[in-house]
Design a protein around this motif. Structure first.
Motif, PDB file in Angstrom:
ATOM      1  N   ASN A   1      32.784  50.340  44.328  1.00 49.89           N
ATOM      2  CA  ASN A   1      32.762  51.156  45.546  1.00 49.89           C
ATOM      3  C   ASN A   1      33.889  51.006  46.451  1.00 49.89           C
ATOM      4  OD1 ASN A   1      30.890  53.307  45.067  1.00 49.89           O
ATOM      5  ND2 ASN A   1      29.108  51.806  45.232  1.00 49.89           N
ATOM      6  N   GLY A   2      34.740  49.698  46.209  1.00 47.83           N
ATOM      7  CA  GLY A   2      35.656  49.453  47.035  1.00 47.83           C
ATOM      8  C   GLY A   2      35.056  48.514  48.356  1.00 47.83           C
ATOM      9  N   GLN A   3      33.826  47.909  48.297  1.00 49.43           N
ATOM     10  CA  GLN A   3      33.403  47.193  49.078  1.00 49.43           C
ATOM     11  C   GLN A   3      33.568  45.756  48.811  1.00 49.43           C
ATOM     12  OE1 GLN A   3      29.645  49.258  48.741  1.00 49.43           O
ATOM     13  NE2 GLN A   3      29.567  49.527  50.726  1.00 49.43           N
ATOM     14  N   PHE A   4      34.829  45.220  48.909  1.00 50.90           N
ATOM     15  CA  PHE A   4      35.419  44.011  48.238  1.00 50.90           C
ATOM     16  C   PHE A   4      34.715  42.775  48.926  1.00 50.90           C
ATOM     17  CE2 PHE A   4      38.817  47.273  47.476  1.00 50.90           C
ATOM     18  CZ  PHE A   4      38.558  47.379  46.101  1.00 50.90           C
ATOM     19  N   LYS A   5      34.918  42.961  50.311  1.00 46.73           N
ATOM     20  CA  LYS A   5      34.190  41.577  51.133  1.00 46.73           C
ATOM     21  C   LYS A   5      32.772  41.385  50.718  1.00 46.73           C
ATOM     22  CE  LYS A   5      33.521  39.808  55.642  1.00 46.73           C
ATOM     23  NZ  LYS A   5      32.442  38.651  55.081  1.00 46.73           N
ATOM     24  N   ASP A   6      31.979  42.528  50.800  1.00 47.58           N
ATOM     25  CA  ASP A   6      30.316  42.804  50.289  1.00 47.58           C
ATOM     26  C   ASP A   6      30.275  42.285  48.855  1.00 47.58           C
ATOM     27  OD1 ASP A   6      29.950  43.632  52.675  1.00 47.58           O
ATOM     28  OD2 ASP A   6      29.993  45.585  52.181  1.00 47.58           O
ATOM     29  N   ALA A   7      31.273  42.690  48.020  1.00 44.48           N
ATOM     30  CA  ALA A   7      31.105  42.217  46.621  1.00 44.48           C
ATOM     31  C   ALA A   7      31.226  40.686  46.414  1.00 44.48           C
ATOM     32  CB  ALA A   7      32.163  42.893  45.731  1.00 44.48           C
ATOM     33  N   VAL A   8      32.273  39.947  47.134  1.00 42.83           N
ATOM     34  CA  VAL A   8      32.577  38.554  47.088  1.00 42.83           C
ATOM     35  C   VAL A   8      31.318  38.025  47.625  1.00 42.83           C
ATOM     36  CG1 VAL A   8      33.668  36.801  48.092  1.00 42.83           C
ATOM     37  CG2 VAL A   8      34.938  38.866  47.233  1.00 42.83           C
ATOM     38  N   ASP A   9      30.733  38.427  48.807  1.00 41.56           N
ATOM     39  CA  ASP A   9      29.450  37.841  49.075  1.00 41.56           C
ATOM     40  C   ASP A   9      28.295  37.895  48.223  1.00 41.56           C
ATOM     41  OD1 ASP A   9      31.065  37.327  51.621  1.00 41.56           O
ATOM     42  OD2 ASP A   9      29.998  39.197  52.633  1.00 41.56           O
ATOM     43  N   SER A  10      28.020  39.215  47.580  1.00 39.98           N
ATOM     44  CA  SER A  10      26.998  39.359  46.673  1.00 39.98           C
ATOM     45  C   SER A  10      27.189  38.331  45.513  1.00 39.98           C
ATOM     46  CB  SER A  10      26.770  40.410  46.247  1.00 39.98           C
ATOM     47  OG  SER A  10      26.381  41.406  47.178  1.00 39.98           O
ATOM     48  N   PHE A  11      28.634  38.111  44.788  1.00 39.63           N
ATOM     49  CA  PHE A  11      28.711  37.298  44.048  1.00 39.63           C
ATOM     50  C   PHE A  11      28.481  35.706  44.248  1.00 39.63           C
ATOM     51  CE2 PHE A  11      31.900  40.686  42.023  1.00 39.63           C
ATOM     52  CZ  PHE A  11      30.815  41.166  41.616  1.00 39.63           C
ATOM     53  N   ASP A  12      28.823  35.356  45.400  1.00 33.45           N
ATOM     54  CA  ASP A  12      28.643  34.179  45.806  1.00 33.45           C
ATOM     55  C   ASP A  12      27.212  33.606  46.122  1.00 33.45           C
ATOM     56  OD1 ASP A  12      31.333  33.566  45.913  1.00 33.45           O
ATOM     57  OD2 ASP A  12      31.645  33.740  48.072  1.00 33.45           O
ATOM     58  N   LYS A  13      26.651  34.883  46.412  1.00 31.73           N
ATOM     59  CA  LYS A  13      24.991  34.605  46.574  1.00 31.73           C
ATOM     60  C   LYS A  13      24.427  34.294  44.943  1.00 31.73           C
ATOM     61  CE  LYS A  13      24.371  36.809  50.959  1.00 31.73           C
ATOM     62  NZ  LYS A  13      23.794  38.105  51.493  1.00 31.73           N
ATOM     63  N   PHE A  14      24.817  35.289  44.101  1.00 25.77           N
ATOM     64  CA  PHE A  14      24.495  35.156  42.883  1.00 25.77           C
ATOM     65  C   PHE A  14      24.745  33.619  42.212  1.00 25.77           C
ATOM     66  CE2 PHE A  14      26.362  35.225  38.625  1.00 25.77           C
ATOM     67  CZ  PHE A  14      25.217  35.422  37.687  1.00 25.77           C
TER      68      PHE A  14
ATOM     69  N   PRO B   1      16.580  41.198  47.004  1.00 25.40           N
ATOM     70  CA  PRO B   1      17.870  40.886  46.688  1.00 25.40           C
ATOM     71  C   PRO B   1      18.246  39.241  46.392  1.00 25.40           C
ATOM     72  CG  PRO B   1      18.147  42.238  48.340  1.00 25.40           C
ATOM     73  CD  PRO B   1      16.724  42.113  48.192  1.00 25.40           C
ATOM     74  N   ASP B   2      17.060  38.317  46.214  1.00 26.15           N
ATOM     75  CA  ASP B   2      17.024  37.137  46.194  1.00 26.15           C
ATOM     76  C   ASP B   2      17.219  36.754  44.560  1.00 26.15           C
ATOM     77  OD1 ASP B   2      17.309  36.145  48.587  1.00 26.15           O
ATOM     78  OD2 ASP B   2      15.254  35.603  48.975  1.00 26.15           O
ATOM     79  N   VAL B   3      16.926  37.799  43.729  1.00 29.10           N
ATOM     80  CA  VAL B   3      17.127  37.631  42.108  1.00 29.10           C
ATOM     81  C   VAL B   3      18.602  37.634  41.691  1.00 29.10           C
ATOM     82  CG1 VAL B   3      16.270  38.920  40.103  1.00 29.10           C
ATOM     83  CG2 VAL B   3      14.711  38.890  42.123  1.00 29.10           C
ATOM     84  N   PRO B   4      18.838  36.567  41.128  1.00 23.76           N
ATOM     85  CA  PRO B   4      20.367  36.501  40.854  1.00 23.76           C
ATOM     86  C   PRO B   4      20.809  37.866  40.046  1.00 23.76           C
ATOM     87  CG  PRO B   4      19.148  34.404  40.126  1.00 23.76           C
ATOM     88  CD  PRO B   4      18.165  35.359  40.853  1.00 23.76           C
ATOM     89  N   ALA B   5      20.009  38.268  39.138  1.00 30.61           N
ATOM     90  CA  ALA B   5      20.662  39.348  38.500  1.00 30.61           C
ATOM     91  C   ALA B   5      21.025  40.515  39.064  1.00 30.61           C
ATOM     92  CB  ALA B   5      19.730  39.817  37.308  1.00 30.61           C
ATOM     93  N   ILE B   6      20.173  40.832  40.196  1.00 26.67           N
ATOM     94  CA  ILE B   6      20.229  42.051  41.277  1.00 26.67           C
ATOM     95  C   ILE B   6      21.316  41.805  42.115  1.00 26.67           C
ATOM     96  CG2 ILE B   6      19.335  43.109  43.092  1.00 26.67           C
ATOM     97  CD1 ILE B   6      16.464  42.874  41.835  1.00 26.67           C
ATOM     98  N   LEU B   7      21.611  40.617  42.397  1.00 24.27           N
ATOM     99  CA  LEU B   7      22.755  40.304  43.443  1.00 24.27           C
ATOM    100  C   LEU B   7      24.115  40.428  42.592  1.00 24.27           C
ATOM    101  CD1 LEU B   7      21.583  36.850  44.983  1.00 24.27           C
ATOM    102  CD2 LEU B   7      21.909  38.780  45.997  1.00 24.27           C
ATOM    103  N   ASP B   8      24.071  40.056  41.327  1.00 17.93           N
ATOM    104  CA  ASP B   8      25.258  40.113  40.432  1.00 17.93           C
ATOM    105  C   ASP B   8      25.400  41.702  40.312  1.00 17.93           C
ATOM    106  OD1 ASP B   8      27.338  39.151  38.708  1.00 17.93           O
ATOM    107  OD2 ASP B   8      26.312  39.670  37.212  1.00 17.93           O
ATOM    108  N   ARG B   9      24.664  42.521  39.810  1.00 13.46           N
ATOM    109  CA  ARG B   9      24.705  43.953  39.963  1.00 13.46           C
ATOM    110  C   ARG B   9      25.326  44.741  41.136  1.00 13.46           C
ATOM    111  NH1 ARG B   9      19.484  44.384  36.182  1.00 13.46           N
ATOM    112  NH2 ARG B   9      20.516  43.529  34.236  1.00 13.46           N
ATOM    113  N   LEU B  10      24.464  44.141  42.149  1.00 13.67           N
ATOM    114  CA  LEU B  10      25.112  44.695  43.599  1.00 13.67           C
ATOM    115  C   LEU B  10      26.414  44.396  43.539  1.00 13.67           C
ATOM    116  CD1 LEU B  10      24.344  45.947  46.411  1.00 13.67           C
ATOM    117  CD2 LEU B  10      23.602  43.464  47.010  1.00 13.67           C
TER     118      LEU B  10
END
Length: 78
Positions: free
Chosen positions: A17-30, A1-10
């Protein structure tokens, strides 16, 4: 998951799926990994995730910077 495109899709999947905190974390990593300094301005989905995570001020700021690059976005205005 260190690949930007994968982080964005995640982040997209987590948002849907309603996992909003996780989504913010993934978008920030992206955003931390992409080389484009304007990437954050284009990332309106992050604003939605922030809103649903209860981070209203941060979400509003995200929509504000998105407006700089997409003034015609009706949903962003709302």
């Amino acid at each position: 998951p260190d690949v930007p495109a994968i982080l964005d899709r995640l982040g997209d999947a987590q948002l849907k799926n309603g996992q909003f905190k996780d989504a913010v974390d993934s978008f920030d990593k992206f955003l931390a990994k992409v080389k484009d300094p304007d990437a954050k301005k284009h990332h309106w989905r992050r604003g939605i995730a922030l809103y649903y995570d209860g981070k209203y001020d941060e979400g509003a700021e995200q929509f504000k910077v998105h407006h700089e690059v997409n003034k015609e976005d009706v949903e962003n205005s709302v």
